[in-house]
Design a protein around this motif. Structure first.
Motif, PDB file in Angstrom:
ATOM      1  N   ASP A 279      -8.328   9.962 -26.172  1.00 32.08           N
ATOM      2  CA  ASP A 279      -7.493  10.769 -26.327  1.00 32.08           C
ATOM      3  C   ASP A 279      -8.028  12.131 -26.904  1.00 32.08           C
ATOM      4  OD1 ASP A 279      -9.131   9.937 -28.799  1.00 32.08           O
ATOM      5  OD2 ASP A 279      -7.286  10.112 -30.038  1.00 32.08           O
ATOM      6  N   LYS A 280      -9.179  12.556 -26.434  1.00 32.97           N
ATOM      7  CA  LYS A 280      -9.772  13.775 -26.817  1.00 32.97           C
ATOM      8  C   LYS A 280     -10.226  14.520 -25.318  1.00 32.97           C
ATOM      9  CE  LYS A 280     -10.471  13.302 -31.376  1.00 32.97           C
ATOM     10  NZ  LYS A 280     -11.794  13.315 -32.522  1.00 32.97           N
ATOM     11  N   SER A 281     -10.616  15.894 -25.303  1.00 28.38           N
ATOM     12  CA  SER A 281     -11.059  16.523 -24.222  1.00 28.38           C
ATOM     13  C   SER A 281     -12.440  17.084 -24.416  1.00 28.38           C
ATOM     14  CB  SER A 281     -10.049  17.598 -23.875  1.00 28.38           C
ATOM     15  OG  SER A 281      -8.711  17.248 -23.781  1.00 28.38           O
ATOM     16  N   TYR A 282     -13.144  17.068 -23.330  1.00 26.49           N
ATOM     17  CA  TYR A 282     -14.540  17.455 -23.596  1.00 26.49           C
ATOM     18  C   TYR A 282     -15.036  18.369 -22.231  1.00 26.49           C
ATOM     19  CZ  TYR A 282     -14.671  13.539 -26.602  1.00 26.49           C
ATOM     20  OH  TYR A 282     -14.445  12.568 -27.730  1.00 26.49           O
ATOM     21  N   LEU A 283     -15.955  19.474 -22.662  1.00 28.47           N
ATOM     22  CA  LEU A 283     -16.663  20.040 -21.640  1.00 28.47           C
ATOM     23  C   LEU A 283     -17.975  19.744 -21.537  1.00 28.47           C
ATOM     24  CD1 LEU A 283     -16.965  22.164 -19.417  1.00 28.47           C
ATOM     25  CD2 LEU A 283     -17.180  23.809 -21.379  1.00 28.47           C
ATOM     26  N   TYR A 284     -18.356  19.029 -20.562  1.00 36.56           N
ATOM     27  CA  TYR A 284     -19.939  18.363 -20.191  1.00 36.56           C
ATOM     28  C   TYR A 284     -20.613  19.523 -19.772  1.00 36.56           C
ATOM     29  CZ  TYR A 284     -23.933  15.726 -18.755  1.00 36.56           C
ATOM     30  OH  TYR A 284     -25.264  15.390 -18.571  1.00 36.56           O
TER      31      TYR A 284
ATOM     32  N   GLY B 107     -33.237  24.041 -15.213  1.00 38.66           N
ATOM     33  CA  GLY B 107     -34.151  25.097 -14.900  1.00 38.66           C
ATOM     34  C   GLY B 107     -33.389  25.913 -13.718  1.00 38.66           C
ATOM     35  N   GLY B 108     -32.803  25.505 -12.813  1.00 36.10           N
ATOM     36  CA  GLY B 108     -32.417  26.127 -11.773  1.00 36.10           C
ATOM     37  C   GLY B 108     -30.702  26.324 -11.579  1.00 36.10           C
ATOM     38  N   SER B 109     -30.213  25.368 -12.163  1.00 34.14           N
ATOM     39  CA  SER B 109     -28.630  25.077 -12.049  1.00 34.14           C
ATOM     40  C   SER B 109     -28.190  24.775 -13.543  1.00 34.14           C
ATOM     41  CB  SER B 109     -27.869  24.383 -11.052  1.00 34.14           C
ATOM     42  OG  SER B 109     -28.535  23.116 -11.213  1.00 34.14           O
ATOM     43  N   THR B 110     -26.752  24.859 -13.690  1.00 33.10           N
ATOM     44  CA  THR B 110     -25.903  24.197 -14.802  1.00 33.10           C
ATOM     45  C   THR B 110     -24.781  23.551 -14.348  1.00 33.10           C
ATOM     46  OG1 THR B 110     -27.031  26.041 -16.333  1.00 33.10           O
ATOM     47  CG2 THR B 110     -24.837  24.606 -17.069  1.00 33.10           C
ATOM     48  N   GLU B 111     -24.740  22.120 -14.522  1.00 32.85           N
ATOM     49  CA  GLU B 111     -23.524  21.397 -14.057  1.00 32.85           C
ATOM     50  C   GLU B 111     -22.448  21.574 -15.199  1.00 32.85           C
ATOM     51  OE1 GLU B 111     -25.662  21.433 -11.211  1.00 32.85           O
ATOM     52  OE2 GLU B 111     -26.642  20.405 -12.930  1.00 32.85           O
ATOM     53  N   PHE B 112     -21.235  21.955 -14.782  1.00 28.38           N
ATOM     54  CA  PHE B 112     -20.162  21.801 -16.047  1.00 28.38           C
ATOM     55  C   PHE B 112     -18.986  20.624 -15.491  1.00 28.38           C
ATOM     56  CE2 PHE B 112     -21.676  25.914 -16.033  1.00 28.38           C
ATOM     57  CZ  PHE B 112     -21.750  26.418 -17.544  1.00 28.38           C
ATOM     58  N   THR B 113     -18.784  19.865 -16.338  1.00 31.05           N
ATOM     59  CA  THR B 113     -17.584  18.740 -16.084  1.00 31.05           C
ATOM     60  C   THR B 113     -16.516  18.854 -17.314  1.00 31.05           C
ATOM     61  OG1 THR B 113     -19.200  17.468 -14.875  1.00 31.05           O
ATOM     62  CG2 THR B 113     -17.161  16.519 -15.512  1.00 31.05           C
ATOM     63  N   VAL B 114     -15.367  18.854 -16.664  1.00 31.53           N
ATOM     64  CA  VAL B 114     -14.278  18.821 -17.792  1.00 31.53           C
ATOM     65  C   VAL B 114     -13.480  17.438 -17.777  1.00 31.53           C
ATOM     66  CG1 VAL B 114     -11.829  19.515 -18.587  1.00 31.53           C
ATOM     67  CG2 VAL B 114     -13.720  21.068 -17.732  1.00 31.53           C
ATOM     68  N   PHE B 115     -13.502  16.621 -19.155  1.00 38.58           N
ATOM     69  CA  PHE B 115     -12.973  15.349 -19.197  1.00 38.58           C
ATOM     70  C   PHE B 115     -11.703  15.486 -20.076  1.00 38.58           C
ATOM     71  CE2 PHE B 115     -17.465  14.565 -18.250  1.00 38.58           C
ATOM     72  CZ  PHE B 115     -17.290  13.163 -17.264  1.00 38.58           C
ATOM     73  N   THR B 116     -10.852  14.804 -19.792  1.00 37.82           N
ATOM     74  CA  THR B 116      -9.581  14.343 -20.510  1.00 37.82           C
ATOM     75  C   THR B 116      -8.824  13.176 -20.511  1.00 37.82           C
ATOM     76  OG1 THR B 116      -7.696  15.608 -21.686  1.00 37.82           O
ATOM     77  CG2 THR B 116      -7.992  15.666 -19.127  1.00 37.82           C
ATOM     78  N   GLU B 117      -8.792  12.619 -21.575  1.00 40.30           N
ATOM     79  CA  GLU B 117      -8.095  11.027 -21.745  1.00 40.30           C
ATOM     80  C   GLU B 117      -9.144  10.292 -20.739  1.00 40.30           C
ATOM     81  OE1 GLU B 117      -4.164  11.378 -20.243  1.00 40.30           O
ATOM     82  OE2 GLU B 117      -3.425  12.666 -21.877  1.00 40.30           O
ATOM     83  N   GLY B 118     -10.339  10.433 -20.884  1.00 41.28           N
ATOM     84  CA  GLY B 118     -11.301   9.440 -20.220  1.00 41.28           C
ATOM     85  C   GLY B 118     -11.615   9.829 -18.875  1.00 41.28           C
ATOM     86  N   LYS B 119     -10.961  10.954 -18.267  1.00 40.03           N
ATOM     87  CA  LYS B 119     -11.224  11.084 -16.619  1.00 40.03           C
ATOM     88  C   LYS B 119     -11.903  12.464 -16.338  1.00 40.03           C
ATOM     89  CE  LYS B 119      -7.231   8.097 -15.531  1.00 40.03           C
ATOM     90  NZ  LYS B 119      -5.750   7.874 -15.126  1.00 40.03           N
ATOM     91  N   ILE B 120     -12.206  12.511 -15.340  1.00 37.58           N
ATOM     92  CA  ILE B 120     -12.851  13.887 -14.838  1.00 37.58           C
ATOM     93  C   ILE B 120     -11.752  14.667 -14.153  1.00 37.58           C
ATOM     94  CG2 ILE B 120     -14.279  15.012 -13.202  1.00 37.58           C
ATOM     95  CD1 ILE B 120     -16.175  12.713 -13.486  1.00 37.58           C
ATOM     96  N   VAL B 121     -11.700  15.875 -14.965  1.00 37.84           N
ATOM     97  CA  VAL B 121     -10.375  16.689 -14.428  1.00 37.84           C
ATOM     98  C   VAL B 121     -11.126  17.943 -13.439  1.00 37.84           C
ATOM     99  CG1 VAL B 121      -8.998  18.778 -14.952  1.00 37.84           C
ATOM    100  CG2 VAL B 121      -9.108  16.894 -16.661  1.00 37.84           C
TER     101      VAL B 121
END
Length: 298
Positions: A136-141, A146-160
């Motif tokens: 029931d919550k939202s997250y930014l992973y 060293g060379g790159s940064t990965e961003f992933t948005v999750f909400t309601e247990g799913k990748i947005v």
């Protein structure tokens, strides 16, 4: 009946090269348990070659061969039945990355897969990350390398949505201020666009630097770091000299410089998403490789 399998993961990053050996404990009728057995980290800064000169130097190629020979012996000693080696942004951006990988294969017998940003994010997301996310919550992973940064948005247990940016710690140290400003602007735009619909969001951070920051905070596992604490730590680290971070804080030389830009990335992501806390579950690419090996996804 209890069964224990042993797997190995080699993570060839832009700041360091790691070997993770893990036990997979299998009991009938239960979910398998993944337990770290050994972790060896070698500070071969490939990003300093790739992002500045566009190629891996002969010196670092030799160090890589030596490291892989050592890892091969450790894999044998630990009785690892399966292992996988993956390289990320430094090797994929170096013009001789494939040639270096071929040379390592010829000398050591270790095959290195040079993976792209999307594949890297996919492997990382196969870790225990989903078990940490409340439906029931939202997250930014945020996974800072060293060379790159990965961003992933999750909400309601799913990748947005997810995106990999060429904005890692080693790269930021070697870029000009104006180049870095442009990078941060593009990340700011993406984060704001992809988190604007969430009233409340938390960060999940991974990478060696956030793990170190968490350890320095003295917090127990499962307890998040606040935005206020991280900001104070950033100001503190930024004011210290490189030498003082080594002597006063006992940071490794290859950690003492990159920890500052890494903290800035996490702090900026919190600011732009509106997150007030960051969870640090201590997971990364090598953990994802282990899990993917077990489930035959690699």
């Amino acid at each position: 009946m209890l069964e224990i399998k042993k797997y190995g993961a080699i993570d060839i990053g832009s700041n360091a090269v790691r070997l993770l050996v893990a036990n997979v404990i299998i009991e009938k009728g239960k979910e398998p348990k993944f337990k770290k057995s050994a972790l060896i980290r070698v500070p071969i800064r490939l990003g300093a070659d790739a992002f500045v000169n566009g190629k891996i130097s002969e010196e670092n190629t030799i160090r890589m061969i030596d490291a892989m020979e050592a890892f091969k012996l450790l894999i044998k000693i630990h009785g690892v039945e399966r292992y996988k080696a993956c390289a990320t942004s430094a090797m994929r951006e170096a013009e001789n990355g494939q040639d270096v990988a071929k040379k390592i294969l010829k000398k050591t017998g270790i095959k290195i897969d040079i993976i792209n940003g999307k594949e890297e994010a996919r492997i990382i997301s196969s870790t225990d990350l989903k078990e940490l996310i409340q439906s029931d919550k939202s997250y930014l992973y945020v996974d800072v390398g060293g060379g790159s940064t990965e961003f992933t948005v999750f909400t309601e247990g799913k990748i947005v949505n997810s995106k990999s940016f060429k904005m890692g710690t080693v790269r930021l140290l070697n870029n000009t201020k104006s180049e870095n400003k442009v990078k941060f602007k593009s990340v700011e735009k993406w984060i704001k666009e992809n988190t604007k619909d969430f009233k409340s969001i938390s960060l999940i951070g991974s990478g060696g630097n956030i793990n170190k920051l968490f350890k320095m905070s003295g917090r127990t596992e499962g307890n998040p770091i606040s935005y206020i604490y991280l900001n104070a730590q950033y100001q503190f680290l930024k004011k210290m000299s490189y030498q003082d971070r080594i002597t006063e804080l006992s940071l490794n030389p290859d950690r003492a410089d990159v920890i500052v830009p890494a903290t800035k990335i996490y702090l900026s992501a919190m600011k732009w998403s509106g997150a007030r806390k960051i969870f640090v579950p201590k997971i990364g690419l090598s953990d994802g490789i282990i899990k993917s090996l077990h489930y035959n996804k690699l």
